[in-house]
Write an enzyme that holds these catalytic residues in place. Structure first.
Site, PDB file in Angstrom:
ATOM      1  N   CYS A 116      13.052   1.282   7.428  1.00  0.00           N
ATOM      2  CA  CYS A 116      12.740   1.127   8.855  1.00  0.00           C
ATOM      3  C   CYS A 116      12.490  -0.318   9.273  1.00  0.00           C
ATOM      4  CB  CYS A 116      11.544   1.998   9.236  1.00  0.00           C
ATOM      5  SG  CYS A 116      11.953   3.743   9.197  1.00  0.00           S
ATOM      6  N   HIS A 256       8.211  -0.588  16.059  1.00  0.00           N
ATOM      7  CA  HIS A 256       9.053   0.442  15.446  1.00  0.00           C
ATOM      8  C   HIS A 256       8.578   1.812  15.931  1.00  0.00           C
ATOM      9  CE1 HIS A 256      11.318   2.795  12.697  1.00  0.00           C
ATOM     10  NE2 HIS A 256      10.265   3.170  11.979  1.00  0.00           N
ATOM     11  N   ASN A 286      12.593   8.767  15.634  1.00  0.00           N
ATOM     12  CA  ASN A 286      12.671   7.596  14.763  1.00  0.00           C
ATOM     13  C   ASN A 286      14.127   7.390  14.332  1.00  0.00           C
ATOM     14  OD1 ASN A 286      12.532   5.699  12.735  1.00  0.00           O
ATOM     15  ND2 ASN A 286      10.820   6.659  11.648  1.00  0.00           N
TER      16      ASN A 286
HETATM   17  O1  UT7 Z   1       9.436   5.045   9.960  1.00  0.00           O
HETATM   18  C1  UT7 Z   1       9.084   4.888   8.621  1.00  0.00           C
HETATM   19  C2  UT7 Z   1       7.662   5.098   8.392  1.00  0.00           C
HETATM   20  N1  UT7 Z   1       7.288   6.458   8.659  1.00  0.00           N
HETATM   21  C3  UT7 Z   1       6.181   6.704   9.335  1.00  0.00           C
HETATM   22  O2  UT7 Z   1       5.547   5.793   9.794  1.00  0.00           O
HETATM   23  C4  UT7 Z   1       5.718   8.143   9.431  1.00  0.00           C
HETATM   24  C5  UT7 Z   1       4.250   8.233   9.145  1.00  0.00           C
HETATM   25  N2  UT7 Z   1       3.724   9.570   9.123  1.00  0.00           N
HETATM   26  C6  UT7 Z   1       3.594  10.348  10.240  1.00  0.00           C
HETATM   27  O3  UT7 Z   1       4.056   9.977  11.294  1.00  0.00           O
HETATM   28  C7  UT7 Z   1       2.815  11.628  10.131  1.00  0.00           C
HETATM   29  O4  UT7 Z   1       2.141  11.671   8.900  1.00  0.00           O
HETATM   30  C8  UT7 Z   1       3.657  12.927  10.303  1.00  0.00           C
HETATM   31  C9  UT7 Z   1       4.153  13.046  11.736  1.00  0.00           C
HETATM   32  C10 UT7 Z   1       4.828  12.899   9.347  1.00  0.00           C
HETATM   33  C11 UT7 Z   1       2.781  14.136  10.009  1.00  0.00           C
HETATM   34  O5  UT7 Z   1       1.648  14.128  10.865  1.00  0.00           O
HETATM   35  P1  UT7 Z   1       0.181  14.331  10.241  1.00  0.00           P
HETATM   36  O6  UT7 Z   1      -0.751  14.327  11.377  1.00  0.00           O
HETATM   37  O7  UT7 Z   1      -0.008  13.294   9.174  1.00  0.00           O
HETATM   38  O8  UT7 Z   1       0.276  15.785   9.644  1.00  0.00           O
HETATM   39  P2  UT7 Z   1      -0.041  16.259   8.141  1.00  0.00           P
HETATM   40  O9  UT7 Z   1       1.058  15.909   7.237  1.00  0.00           O
HETATM   41  O10 UT7 Z   1      -1.427  15.849   7.782  1.00  0.00           O
HETATM   42  O11 UT7 Z   1      -0.060  17.834   8.348  1.00  0.00           O
HETATM   43  C12 UT7 Z   1      -1.066  18.497   9.128  1.00  0.00           C
HETATM   44  C13 UT7 Z   1      -0.734  19.971   9.189  1.00  0.00           C
HETATM   45  C14 UT7 Z   1      -0.445  20.568   7.807  1.00  0.00           C
HETATM   46  O12 UT7 Z   1      -0.950  21.891   7.786  1.00  0.00           O
HETATM   47  P3  UT7 Z   1      -2.361  22.224   7.109  1.00  0.00           P
HETATM   48  O13 UT7 Z   1      -2.224  21.823   5.672  1.00  0.00           O
HETATM   49  O14 UT7 Z   1      -3.380  21.427   7.841  1.00  0.00           O
HETATM   50  O15 UT7 Z   1      -2.491  23.703   7.317  1.00  0.00           O
HETATM   51  C15 UT7 Z   1       1.079  20.622   7.779  1.00  0.00           C
HETATM   52  O16 UT7 Z   1       1.572  21.637   6.922  1.00  0.00           O
HETATM   53  O17 UT7 Z   1       0.437  20.190   9.967  1.00  0.00           O
HETATM   54  C16 UT7 Z   1       1.394  20.932   9.217  1.00  0.00           C
HETATM   55  N3  UT7 Z   1       2.731  20.507   9.604  1.00  0.00           N
HETATM   56  C17 UT7 Z   1       3.385  21.007  10.676  1.00  0.00           C
HETATM   57  N4  UT7 Z   1       3.055  21.968  11.553  1.00  0.00           N
HETATM   58  C18 UT7 Z   1       3.944  22.244  12.517  1.00  0.00           C
HETATM   59  C19 UT7 Z   1       3.501  19.537   9.045  1.00  0.00           C
HETATM   60  N5  UT7 Z   1       4.659  19.409   9.725  1.00  0.00           N
HETATM   61  C20 UT7 Z   1       4.603  20.314  10.726  1.00  0.00           C
HETATM   62  C21 UT7 Z   1       5.485  20.661  11.771  1.00  0.00           C
HETATM   63  N6  UT7 Z   1       5.122  21.609  12.627  1.00  0.00           N
HETATM   64  N7  UT7 Z   1       6.671  20.054  11.921  1.00  0.00           N
END
Ligand code: UT7
Length: 331
Positions: A116, A256, A286
């Site tokens: 990225c 970004h 993204n």
């Molecule tokens: O561009 C290159 C660099 N990349 C980035 O900068 C991306 C950085 N990361 C992020 O943007 C975020 O971490 C994500 C958008 C990928 C995820 O958001 P988050 O707030 O960190 O969510 P999480 O991974 O902590 O998941 C929270 C909950 C989990 O459920 P439990 O364990 O709390 O029950 C996940 O299973 O949300 C669940 N979950 C979803 N629910 C509905 C994960 N993906 C989804 C989804 N829809 N698509």
């Protein structure tokens, strides 16, 4: 003789027609519009459909728009860099094909890959050639067909990425405009948090890798998020401090587009109001190497000669950094 700086003198962009909404994703994986919107800020993204169309297709379209807008003869271009994490092929530079297709017959061309941060790093590369006086017209294109490496059964990644391309022309400037300073870093500790396991020299393609879905992007979102928030904000703050820029001096942040929460954290750290923060993540998601030039293209009409722009990015590798650039023209 006045010092030569490297200015951006034209931009162009392209996104494919097909709009992948959050509603469509709800039919593919267990997710919902509310979760995607609140956690990422994304409402829709563009996907390149059609047989035999790779990243070069997007890059060519963006370059052609720039050439048309600037009424520039492609034969005048000295160098084309395609910043991309999804080249048409592992071997054979996508940039070489793009150069030939747009008629840049006097240019040499190569790809640059830093996930990225590819475009951000590419800005440094393009500017260095210009500042050195070695070349007069360097075309930097950021293009990615992320849909080609996304697993549409994995809800943690398929909701984030989209396809697109943007292009920027770098030329010499003697008014002190263009790239002023850069703070670029990388740290290999991050490589297991955001990666595509197979298809490279470490793990060549096999029946096994296909069966294990290792030709798709894997991301440990939470860990990447933490590193991204800290490093994007730190590097933007550092570039401001180093150049004695207060929040009043910064006209635009060009961040970004990975997650609206990361963008907000960066702009808060810089003390910027929302109206100075470029954002189109809601429409494109993204697009990896294309996010920064897509922003420039979308906001071009609002940019004024002399505006202070701060770019910031974070990506796989890890790779990240910030660039301070003075805008060089009114459109
Ligand atoms: O561009 C290159 C660099 N990349 C980035 O900068 C991306 C950085 N990361 C992020 O943007 C975020 O971490 C994500 C958008 C990928 C995820 O958001 P988050 O707030 O960190 O969510 P999480 O991974 O902590 O998941 C929270 C909950 C989990 O459920 P439990 O364990 O709390 O029950 C996940 O299973 O949300 C669940 N979950 C979803 N629910 C509905 C994960 N993906 C989804 C989804 N829809 N698509």
């Amino acid at each position: 003789m006045s010092k030569i700086t490297a200015a951006i003198t034209a931009v162009g962009s392209y996104v494919p027609d097909f709009v992948m909404t959050n509603k469509i994703l709800e039919t593919l994986v267990d997710t919902n519009d509310e979760w995607i919107t609140t956690r990422t800020g994304i409402k829709e993204r563009r996907i390149l459909k059609g047989e035999g169309l790779g990243t070069s297709y997007l890059a060519i379209k963006a370059a052609e728009q720039l050439l048309e807008k600037r009424k520039l003869d492609p034969k005048e271009i000295d160098l084309i860099i395609v910043a991309t994490a999804t080249p048409d092929m592992m071997v054979a530079a996508t940039a070489a094909y793009v150069a030939s297709e747009i008629g840049a017959t006097n240019a040499f061309a190569y790809d640059l890959q830093a996930a990225c941060s590819s475009f951000l790093y590419g800005m440094s590369t393009a500017a260095s050639y210009i500042e050195a006086g070695r070349y007069k017209k360097v075309l930097l294109i950021g293009a990615d067909k992320m849909s080609s490496i996304i697993d549409y059964t994995d809800r943690t990644t398929c909701i984030i990425f989209g396809d697109g391309a943007g292009a920027a022309l770098f030329e010499p400037n003697t008014e002190g405009l263009g790239l002023q300073d850069e703070y670029l870093r990388s740290d290999g500790v991050g490589r297991n948090f955001l990666k595509m396991d197979a298809g490279g020299s470490l793990l060549p393609a096999s029946e096994e890798t296909v069966k294990n879905r290792q030709h798709f992007i894997y991301q440990d979102g939470k860990s990447v998020f933490k590193f991204a928030v800290t490093n994007m904000a730190d590097s933007a703050a550092k570039i401001m401090e180093r150049n004695n820029l207060s929040h009043d001096d910064v006209d635009w942040l060009i961040p970004h587009q990975a997650n609206k929460r990361i963008i907000d954290a960066t702009s808060n750290r810089m003390g910027l109001e929302d109206s100075k923060v470029m954002m189109n993540i809601q429409r494109y998601g993204n697009t990896t190497s294309a996010t920064l030039p897509l922003l420039l293209s979308d906001y071009e009409s609002q940019l004024k000669k002399g505006d202070n722009l701060v770019f910031a990015a974070f990506g796989g590798g890890f790779t990240w950094g910030s660039i301070y650039l003075k805008w060089a023209y009114n459109s």
